[in-house]
Write a protein that holds these residues in place. Structure first.
Motif, PDB file in Angstrom:
ATOM      1  N   LYS A 198       0.854  -1.187   0.000  1.00  0.00           N
ATOM      2  CA  LYS A 198       0.000   0.000   0.000  1.00  0.00           C
ATOM      3  C   LYS A 198       0.888   1.234   0.000  1.00  0.00           C
ATOM      4  CE  LYS A 198      -3.519   2.339   2.836  1.00  0.00           C
ATOM      5  NZ  LYS A 198      -4.498   2.605   1.777  1.00  0.00           N
ATOM      6  N   ASP A 199       0.578   2.153  -0.891  1.00  0.00           N
ATOM      7  CA  ASP A 199       1.215   3.466  -0.821  1.00  0.00           C
ATOM      8  C   ASP A 199       0.172   4.519  -1.175  1.00  0.00           C
ATOM      9  OD1 ASP A 199       1.025   3.462  -3.599  1.00  0.00           O
ATOM     10  OD2 ASP A 199       3.167   3.178  -3.954  1.00  0.00           O
ATOM     11  N   GLY A 200       0.590   5.728  -1.436  1.00  0.00           N
ATOM     12  CA  GLY A 200      -0.370   6.792  -1.700  1.00  0.00           C
ATOM     13  C   GLY A 200      -1.066   6.680  -3.049  1.00  0.00           C
ATOM     14  N   ILE A 260      -4.928 -17.813  -5.489  1.00  0.00           N
ATOM     15  CA  ILE A 260      -5.251 -16.432  -5.112  1.00  0.00           C
ATOM     16  C   ILE A 260      -5.478 -15.607  -6.375  1.00  0.00           C
ATOM     17  CG2 ILE A 260      -4.075 -16.341  -2.879  1.00  0.00           C
ATOM     18  CD1 ILE A 260      -1.650 -15.184  -4.255  1.00  0.00           C
ATOM     19  N   ARG A 261      -6.252 -14.538  -6.208  1.00  0.00           N
ATOM     20  CA  ARG A 261      -6.477 -13.582  -7.304  1.00  0.00           C
ATOM     21  C   ARG A 261      -5.959 -12.222  -6.847  1.00  0.00           C
ATOM     22  NH1 ARG A 261     -11.022 -10.465  -7.868  1.00  0.00           N
ATOM     23  NH2 ARG A 261     -12.086 -11.826  -6.388  1.00  0.00           N
ATOM     24  N   PHE A 262      -5.228 -11.553  -7.725  1.00  0.00           N
ATOM     25  CA  PHE A 262      -4.663 -10.258  -7.367  1.00  0.00           C
ATOM     26  C   PHE A 262      -5.656  -9.150  -7.705  1.00  0.00           C
ATOM     27  CE2 PHE A 262      -1.071 -13.063  -8.212  1.00  0.00           C
ATOM     28  CZ  PHE A 262      -0.356 -12.924  -7.030  1.00  0.00           C
ATOM     29  N   VAL A 263      -5.770  -8.207  -6.794  1.00  0.00           N
ATOM     30  CA  VAL A 263      -6.687  -7.080  -6.969  1.00  0.00           C
ATOM     31  C   VAL A 263      -5.930  -5.795  -6.643  1.00  0.00           C
ATOM     32  CG1 VAL A 263      -8.782  -5.946  -6.105  1.00  0.00           C
ATOM     33  CG2 VAL A 263      -8.739  -8.438  -6.395  1.00  0.00           C
ATOM     34  N   CYS A 264      -6.113  -4.798  -7.472  1.00  0.00           N
ATOM     35  CA  CYS A 264      -5.460  -3.508  -7.251  1.00  0.00           C
ATOM     36  C   CYS A 264      -6.518  -2.419  -7.117  1.00  0.00           C
ATOM     37  CB  CYS A 264      -4.532  -3.199  -8.428  1.00  0.00           C
ATOM     38  SG  CYS A 264      -3.725  -1.608  -8.274  1.00  0.00           S
ATOM     39  N   GLU A 265      -6.369  -1.572  -6.116  1.00  0.00           N
ATOM     40  CA  GLU A 265      -7.281  -0.438  -5.960  1.00  0.00           C
ATOM     41  C   GLU A 265      -6.474   0.846  -5.966  1.00  0.00           C
ATOM     42  OE1 GLU A 265      -9.462  -1.133  -2.366  1.00  0.00           O
ATOM     43  OE2 GLU A 265     -10.614  -2.797  -3.231  1.00  0.00           O
ATOM     44  N   GLU A 266      -6.959   1.818  -6.735  1.00  0.00           N
ATOM     45  CA  GLU A 266      -6.273   3.107  -6.755  1.00  0.00           C
ATOM     46  C   GLU A 266      -6.700   3.936  -5.548  1.00  0.00           C
ATOM     47  OE1 GLU A 266      -6.816   5.116 -10.455  1.00  0.00           O
ATOM     48  OE2 GLU A 266      -5.658   3.643 -11.585  1.00  0.00           O
ATOM     49  N   GLU A 267      -5.725   4.581  -4.904  1.00  0.00           N
ATOM     50  CA  GLU A 267      -6.058   5.484  -3.800  1.00  0.00           C
ATOM     51  C   GLU A 267      -6.620   6.768  -4.398  1.00  0.00           C
ATOM     52  OE1 GLU A 267      -5.924   4.555  -0.649  1.00  0.00           O
ATOM     53  OE2 GLU A 267      -5.223   2.602  -1.323  1.00  0.00           O
TER      54      GLU A 267
END
Lengths: 110, 179
Positions: free
Chosen positions: B109-111, B125-132
């Motif tokens: 996690k970063d900004g 597992i499934r990879f998921v990315c969320e934009e901050e």
């Protein structure tokens, strides 16, 4: 790999003379940037127009060098990114972090 | 769902071979795409995904070669990278057996982003990315320096990792929707 092009008052202009920026040369790139900063003590603008291909490892090295210079209130500026590399910076949102210019002239004419 | 083309590539796991390997796979995909698909947009995604799958293999798998199964269907492209090398342990995950299906484990996690591994079974597992959202001032000292998983996740519509305990087979599976 990194060659000084011109030293200005507040920024050092350098050329990155590699076609493939990858896992193979990322650590050496970071070491060269930090060595230049230790010598000149100013922000560094890196011309990447010769780079055709970049991977995540090299991106990490750019970010790592940037974080090092930021800790001394200096900056890493990127110049001459190809279309694919520009897309990669947009994908990773690093285009929100780095100042990116088309050419050294854009910096010197500011 | 009609299959248009399929090919298995056996690629060397070396840094020097990444660029020619990427070009070989890319040529196959572009030549196999349905005429209605925008090849330029797909080309960028395929290129960065293959680069990062192969780079990840060089870093972690410890094998001489890697298999890449590429299938082009009417509706999507499926890329499976397979090897019998070291099991991949993203973040602090050492075993999936301790998690319930659906558990989201924060990897980084970063900004700018948060990366998660979502447990789909005791081997996948499934990879998921969320934009901050960027409401706060970005703390650049906290920026992540590992982008491989993030690049693949954001370039694809589904990205999973499966480990076969019996055979030791690692499978990274990427799906790119064409619609």
């Amino acid at each position: 790999m990194v060659k000084v092009y011109k030293e200005l008052n507040d920024i050092l202009l350098v050329n990155l003379n590699i076609k493939e920026a990858s896992l193979e040369n990322g650590d050496a790139f970071k070491a060269e940037i930090i060595k230049l900063f230790d010598k000149y003590h100013k922000s560094i603008a890196i011309n990447m127009s010769a780079v055709e291909y970049i991977d995540s490892s090299f991106l990490g090295s750019i970010v790592s060098a940037f974080k090092h210079l930021i800790s001394f209130q200096a900056d890493v500026v990127l110049v001459g990114l190809s279309k694919d590399i520009t897309n990669l910076f947009a994908l990773t949102r690093l285009d929100k972090v780095f100042k990116i210019y088309n050419s050294f002239d854009e910096i010197t004419n500011q | 769902m009609a299959q248009l083309a399929s090919k298995q590539f056996l690629l060397p796991n070396t840094r020097q071979s990444i660029k020619p390997s990427v070009q070989e796979v890319l040529d196959f995909v572009i030549n196999s795409l349905p005429a209605s698909v925008n090849a330029e947009g797909i080309s960028f995604k395929i290129e960065v995904i293959i680069i990062e799958l192969l780079t990840n293999g060089i870093k972690h798998a410890g094998t001489i070669e890697t298999f890449l199964d590429v299938t082009i269907n009417e509706d999507n492209i499926n890329i499976d990278k397979k090897d019998f090398g070291n099991r991949f342990h993203p973040g602090n995950i050492t075993s999936l057996l301790v998690y319930d299906v659906g558990h989201r484990e924060l990897l980084t996690k970063d900004g700018l982003h948060s990366m998660y591994a979502v447990v789909e079974s005791d081997t996948q597992i499934r990879f998921v990315c969320e934009e901050e959202n960027g409401d706060e001032v970005l703390d650049v000292t906290n920026l992540m320096e590992h982008f491989g998983l993030l690049i693949i996740t954001k370039s694809s519509d589904t990205f999973t990792y499966k480990y076969d305990v019996d055979t030791g087979l690692n499978t990274f599976s990427v799906i790119i929707d064409l619609n």
